[in-house]
Design an enzyme around this catalytic site. Structure first.
Site, PDB file in Angstrom:
ATOM      1  CG  ASP A  81      -1.194  26.633  -0.328  1.00 39.04           C
ATOM      2  OD1 ASP A  81      -1.792  25.571  -0.052  1.00 39.04           O
ATOM      3  OD2 ASP A  81       0.014  26.808  -0.080  1.00 39.04           O
ATOM      4  CG  HIS A  82      -0.123  25.221  -4.695  1.00 36.98           C
ATOM      5  ND1 HIS A  82       0.236  26.461  -4.202  1.00 36.98           N
ATOM      6  CD2 HIS A  82       0.961  24.438  -4.550  1.00 36.98           C
ATOM      7  CE1 HIS A  82       1.501  26.426  -3.812  1.00 36.98           C
ATOM      8  NE2 HIS A  82       1.956  25.210  -4.001  1.00 36.98           N
ATOM      9  CB  CYS A 135      -0.800  26.132   3.293  1.00 34.12           C
ATOM     10  SG  CYS A 135       0.052  26.300   4.881  1.00 34.12           S
ATOM     11  N   GLY A 136       0.325  23.520   2.877  1.00 36.92           N
ATOM     12  CA  GLY A 136       1.044  22.257   2.991  1.00 36.92           C
ATOM     13  C   GLY A 136       1.239  21.847   4.439  1.00 36.92           C
ATOM     14  CB  THR A 137       3.343  23.091   7.026  1.00 39.91           C
ATOM     15  OG1 THR A 137       3.329  24.505   6.742  1.00 39.91           O
ATOM     16  CG2 THR A 137       4.457  22.425   6.233  1.00 39.91           C
ATOM     17  N   GLY A 138       0.293  24.241   7.159  1.00 45.28           N
ATOM     18  CA  GLY A 138      -0.524  25.092   8.031  1.00 45.28           C
ATOM     19  C   GLY A 138       0.294  26.248   8.596  1.00 45.28           C
ATOM     20  CG  HIS A 154      -5.497  26.379  27.191  1.00 52.07           C
ATOM     21  ND1 HIS A 154      -4.385  25.870  27.835  1.00 52.07           N
ATOM     22  CD2 HIS A 154      -6.564  25.757  27.748  1.00 52.07           C
ATOM     23  CE1 HIS A 154      -4.771  24.984  28.740  1.00 52.07           C
ATOM     24  NE2 HIS A 154      -6.086  24.879  28.698  1.00 52.07           N
ATOM     25  CG  ASN A 155      -3.869  28.968  22.458  1.00 47.54           C
ATOM     26  OD1 ASN A 155      -3.821  27.785  22.128  1.00 47.54           O
ATOM     27  ND2 ASN A 155      -3.035  29.489  23.334  1.00 47.54           N
ATOM     28  NE  ARG A 211       2.552  20.044  -0.339  1.00 46.81           N
ATOM     29  CZ  ARG A 211       3.179  21.100  -0.839  1.00 46.81           C
ATOM     30  NH1 ARG A 211       4.156  21.679  -0.170  1.00 46.81           N
ATOM     31  NH2 ARG A 211       2.840  21.576  -2.016  1.00 46.81           N
ATOM     32  NE  ARG A 239      -9.023  26.819  33.087  1.00 47.65           N
ATOM     33  CZ  ARG A 239      -7.888  26.173  32.871  1.00 47.65           C
ATOM     34  NH1 ARG A 239      -6.767  26.578  33.438  1.00 47.65           N
ATOM     35  NH2 ARG A 239      -7.847  25.110  32.107  1.00 47.65           N
ATOM     36  CG  HIS A 240      -6.704  29.956  29.412  1.00 51.32           C
ATOM     37  ND1 HIS A 240      -5.450  29.601  29.839  1.00 51.32           N
ATOM     38  CD2 HIS A 240      -7.488  28.864  29.578  1.00 51.32           C
ATOM     39  CE1 HIS A 240      -5.458  28.346  30.237  1.00 51.32           C
ATOM     40  NE2 HIS A 240      -6.693  27.868  30.091  1.00 51.32           N
ATOM     41  NE  ARG A 242      -2.088  32.714  31.509  1.00 43.95           N
ATOM     42  CZ  ARG A 242      -2.407  31.606  32.164  1.00 43.95           C
ATOM     43  NH1 ARG A 242      -3.270  30.740  31.675  1.00 43.95           N
ATOM     44  NH2 ARG A 242      -1.855  31.369  33.339  1.00 43.95           N
TER      45      ARG A 242
HETATM   46  C1  RB5 Z   1       3.661  25.410  -0.840  1.00 42.14           C
HETATM   47  O1  RB5 Z   1       4.570  24.620  -1.507  1.00 42.14           O
HETATM   48  C2  RB5 Z   1       3.954  25.412   0.654  1.00 42.14           C
HETATM   49  O2  RB5 Z   1       5.106  26.129   0.919  1.00 42.14           O
HETATM   50  C3  RB5 Z   1       2.768  25.961   1.423  1.00 42.14           C
HETATM   51  O3  RB5 Z   1       1.639  25.206   1.138  1.00 42.14           O
HETATM   52  C4  RB5 Z   1       2.862  25.978   2.940  1.00 42.14           C
HETATM   53  O4  RB5 Z   1       3.164  24.707   3.432  1.00 42.14           O
HETATM   54  C5  RB5 Z   1       3.667  27.035   3.550  1.00 42.14           C
HETATM   55  O5  RB5 Z   1       3.765  27.154   4.780  1.00 42.14           O
END
Ligand code: RB5
Length: 146
Positions: free
Chosen positions: A8-9, A65-68, A98-99, A109, A131-132, A135
């Site tokens: 995203d942005h 994204c900002g956090t994933g 594992h996953n 960010r 082995r996983h 699950r």
């Molecule tokens: C965008 O501002 C932010 O919410 C997005 O990038 C993301 O971190 C959402 O999980």
């Protein structure tokens, strides 16, 4: 490998560097956007990447994204997707071992582009440990039954 890439942005600022890096280590990219720094909804790109992965147009996916976190929540709504956020080399290893993650998610960010590149390389090169499997099959069962 053929890799579907989406951001995203918040991820756009590092998109070009990530794509160049992924190509430089021998992969092909399916660019699912976004294509500018204009504010957008991460859900749209999570869906495109997830669809490329479940349809096998792509072998694996990458979502930034900002956090994933938003990307992973959205992508995991698509049947067959195991999208996992990672935040260091150890978690990048474990999401494959594992996953059996088929999409890696990371937060632009909260990490440097160099770190995210190193996590992507680990994710692409690390093999699932059988082995996983029990699950992973249970995760598929949850999808089928709910
Ligand atoms: C965008 O501002 C932010 O919410 C997005 O990038 C993301 O971190 C959402 O999980």
């Amino acid at each position: 490998m053929r890799i579907a890439f989406g951001c995203d942005h918040a991820g756009f600022a590092i998109k070009e560097k990530l794509i160049n890096y992924i190509k430089s280590i021998g992969n092909e990219i399916i660019d699912c956007g976004t294509y500018s720094s204009k504010s957008c909804d991460y859900t749209d790109f999570a869906l495109k990447v997830a669809q490329n992965v479940v349809s096998k147009k792509a072998d694996k996916g990458i979502l930034i994204c900002g956090t994933g976190i938003g990307m992973s929540i959205a992508a995991n709504k698509v049947k067959g997707i195991r999208a996992a956020v990672c935040w260091n080399k150890e978690t990048a290893t474990l999401i494959s071992q594992h996953n059996d993650a088929n999409i890696i998610c990371a937060g632009a960010r909260f990490a440097s582009v160099e770190d995210i590149c190193s996590w992507i390389k680990i994710f692409l090169e690390t093999k699932f440990e059988e082995r996983h499997l029990k699950r992973i099959n249970k995760i598929s069962q949850i999808e089928q039954q709910n």
